[in-house]
Design a protein around this motif. Structure first.
Motif, PDB file in Angstrom:
ATOM      1  N   ILE A  50      23.176 -37.268 102.173  1.00 38.78           N
ATOM      2  CA  ILE A  50      23.190 -38.729 102.061  1.00 38.78           C
ATOM      3  C   ILE A  50      23.621 -39.376 103.361  1.00 38.78           C
ATOM      4  CG2 ILE A  50      23.536 -38.731  99.577  1.00 38.78           C
ATOM      5  CD1 ILE A  50      26.466 -39.404 100.106  1.00 38.78           C
ATOM      6  N   GLY A  51      24.167 -38.566 104.250  1.00 38.04           N
ATOM      7  CA  GLY A  51      24.530 -39.069 105.568  1.00 38.04           C
ATOM      8  C   GLY A  51      25.331 -40.345 105.520  1.00 38.04           C
ATOM      9  N   LYS A  52      24.947 -41.282 106.338  1.00 44.25           N
ATOM     10  CA  LYS A  52      25.667 -42.558 106.404  1.00 44.25           C
ATOM     11  C   LYS A  52      24.762 -43.692 105.938  1.00 44.25           C
ATOM     12  CE  LYS A  52      28.618 -40.931 110.020  1.00 44.25           C
ATOM     13  NZ  LYS A  52      29.636 -41.287 110.939  1.00 44.25           N
ATOM     14  N   ARG A  53      24.075 -43.444 104.850  1.00 43.62           N
ATOM     15  CA  ARG A  53      23.188 -44.479 104.320  1.00 43.62           C
ATOM     16  C   ARG A  53      23.988 -45.717 103.952  1.00 43.62           C
ATOM     17  NH1 ARG A  53      19.419 -41.426  99.911  1.00 43.62           N
ATOM     18  NH2 ARG A  53      19.160 -39.500 101.082  1.00 43.62           N
ATOM     19  N   VAL A  54      23.452 -46.852 104.350  1.00 45.45           N
ATOM     20  CA  VAL A  54      24.114 -48.136 104.106  1.00 45.45           C
ATOM     21  C   VAL A  54      23.274 -48.934 103.121  1.00 45.45           C
ATOM     22  CG1 VAL A  54      24.895 -50.266 105.193  1.00 45.45           C
ATOM     23  CG2 VAL A  54      25.143 -48.104 106.403  1.00 45.45           C
TER      24      VAL A  54
END
Length: 142
Positions: A50-54
Motif C-alpha cells: 500500500i506504500g504511501k497512498r494518499v
C-alpha cells in the motif's frame, strides 16, 4: 477483518471513504483496526503493497452521490460486523482464560473465587482472604 479491509482499500481507491483528504491508507487502516501501523506495512508487501497512498476524495456529484452513500453504508455494515466478531472472540478468549485459571487453581487445591489487593500493592490472587480490621479502610475486594 479481511472483507472489511478489502472494502476499505476499494473505497479508498475510489475516493468513497468518509476520511479527510490526505489521509494515508496505512494510517486509516491502522486506526480502524486499532493496530500498529507496522502491522499494516508487514501485511501488505509485494504486489499488495500500500506504500504511501494518499486519499483523494471523489468529488460528489448527482451522478456519483448515490454510489458514494451506498459504498459508505456498506463499509459501515462491514465494520460493525467485524467489530461484533472481534468482541465475540474477546469474550470467548476471556472465558477460556478464566476456565484455564480455575482448572489450574483447582489442580493446586486453591479456591480461585476471590482476588484481593491492598493499598500497598500486595495482592493475593486465587486465594480467599477474609477482610479484617487489620486490612485497613482502603482494602479492595473483588
Amino acid at each position: 477483518e479481511e472483507a472489511y479491509v478489502a472494502r476499505v482499500i476499494q473505497d479508498f481507491n475510489s475516493g468513497f471513504l468518509d476520511a479527510p483528504a490526505g489521509t494515508t491508507l496505512r494510517t486509516f487502516l491502522s486506526e480502524k483496526l486499532q493496530c500498529d501501523p507496522m502491522r499494516i506495512t508487514k501485511k501488505f508487501t509485494g504486489d499488495a503493497c500500500i506504500g504511501k497512498r494518499v486519499f483523494h476524495p471523489a468529488v460528489r456529484s448527482p451522478s456519483n452521490g448515490t454510489a458514494i452513500d451506498k459504498a459508505q453504508a456498506e463499509l459501515h455494515g462491514l465494520e460493525r460486523r467485524w467489530q461484533r466478531r472481534l468482541e465475540l472472540q474477546q469474550r470467548e478468549s476471556a472465558k477460556k482464560a478464566a476456565a484455564s485459571a480455575a482448572a489450574a487453581a483447582a489442580a493446586t487445591g486453591r479456591n480461585f473465587s476471590v482476588q484481593t489487593a491492598s493499598v500497598d500493592g500486595t495482592a493475593s490472587v486465587g486465594e480467599n482472604r477474609a477482610k479484617t480490621k487489620t486490612d485497613g479502610p482502603n482494602m479492595v475486594t473483588q
